[in-house]
Scaffold this motif. Structure first.
Motif, mmCIF file in Angstrom:
data_model
loop_
_atom_site.group_PDB
_atom_site.id
_atom_site.type_symbol
_atom_site.label_atom_id
_atom_site.label_comp_id
_atom_site.label_asym_id
_atom_site.label_seq_id
_atom_site.Cartn_x
_atom_site.Cartn_y
_atom_site.Cartn_z
ATOM 1 N N TRP A 70 -31.139 40.154 13.057
ATOM 2 C CA TRP A 70 -31.125 39.154 14.138
ATOM 3 C C TRP A 70 -30.354 39.659 15.350
ATOM 4 N N SER A 71 -29.232 40.301 15.115
ATOM 5 C CA SER A 71 -28.360 40.707 16.224
ATOM 6 C C SER A 71 -28.969 41.792 17.106
ATOM 7 N N HIS A 72 -30.024 42.442 16.638
ATOM 8 C CA HIS A 72 -30.643 43.509 17.426
ATOM 9 C C HIS A 72 -31.964 43.096 18.071
ATOM 10 N N ILE A 73 -32.385 41.850 17.865
ATOM 11 C CA ILE A 73 -33.596 41.362 18.534
ATOM 12 C C ILE A 73 -33.256 41.110 19.995
ATOM 13 N N SER A 100 -38.885 29.112 16.286
ATOM 14 C CA SER A 100 -37.976 27.967 16.205
ATOM 15 C C SER A 100 -36.551 28.418 15.858
ATOM 16 N N ARG A 101 -36.404 29.377 14.951
ATOM 17 C CA ARG A 101 -35.074 29.867 14.601
ATOM 18 C C ARG A 101 -34.429 30.599 15.775
ATOM 19 N N TYR A 102 -35.221 31.339 16.523
ATOM 20 C CA TYR A 102 -34.720 32.056 17.685
ATOM 21 C C TYR A 102 -34.261 31.052 18.749
ATOM 22 N N ALA A 103 -35.060 30.018 18.968
ATOM 23 C CA ALA A 103 -34.692 28.990 19.960
ATOM 24 C C ALA A 103 -33.425 28.268 19.549
ATOM 25 N N MET A 104 -33.306 27.911 18.271
ATOM 26 C CA MET A 104 -32.093 27.215 17.797
ATOM 27 C C MET A 104 -30.873 28.105 17.917
ATOM 28 N N ARG A 105 -31.051 29.381 17.742
ATOM 29 C CA ARG A 105 -29.932 30.313 17.770
ATOM 30 C C ARG A 105 -29.374 30.508 19.188
#
Length: 107
Positions: A70-73, A100-105
């Motif tokens: 996730w931290s490298h996207i 959706s997970r990316y938006a929430m993050r």
């Protein structure tokens, strides 16, 4: 072993990799290519084993061949994710959950 490290097999030797350094992992025939911020490692450890050993809150299986940190996207595209300058494919059934997970993050 430090919980921030993972022990993996690369041919006839064992490597200790820092989890934070792993950008993504690509299954390629019978080997996995672990792309870190420093270099690429070719492992004989299967992708399923690596996925089970890595923290699920920090890594996401985006495709049958790719596990991404996730931290490298750096960006999302209509059909994939960008990790630095590379665009990796995302399977159609993962894409809605990823968005959706990316938006929430980040929002």
């Amino acid at each position: 072993m430090n919980p921030e490290e993972i022990l993996v097999r690369a041919g006839d030797k064992w490597l200790v990799l820092r989890i934070a350094d792993i950008r993504y992992i690509k299954a390629d025939n019978k080997v996995c290519r672990v792309i870190t911020i420093h270099r690429e490692h070719i492992l004989t450890t299967p992708l399923q084993v690596l996925e089970a050993d890595l923290p699920s809150d920090r890594f996401l299986r985006v495709h049958r061949c790719y596990l991404v940190a996730w931290s490298h996207i750096t960006a999302l595209t209509t059909n994939g994710v960008c990790v630095g300058s590379e665009e990796l494919p995302v399977s159609r059934n993962v894409l809605p959950d990823l968005n959706s997970r990316y938006a929430m993050r980040y929002y």
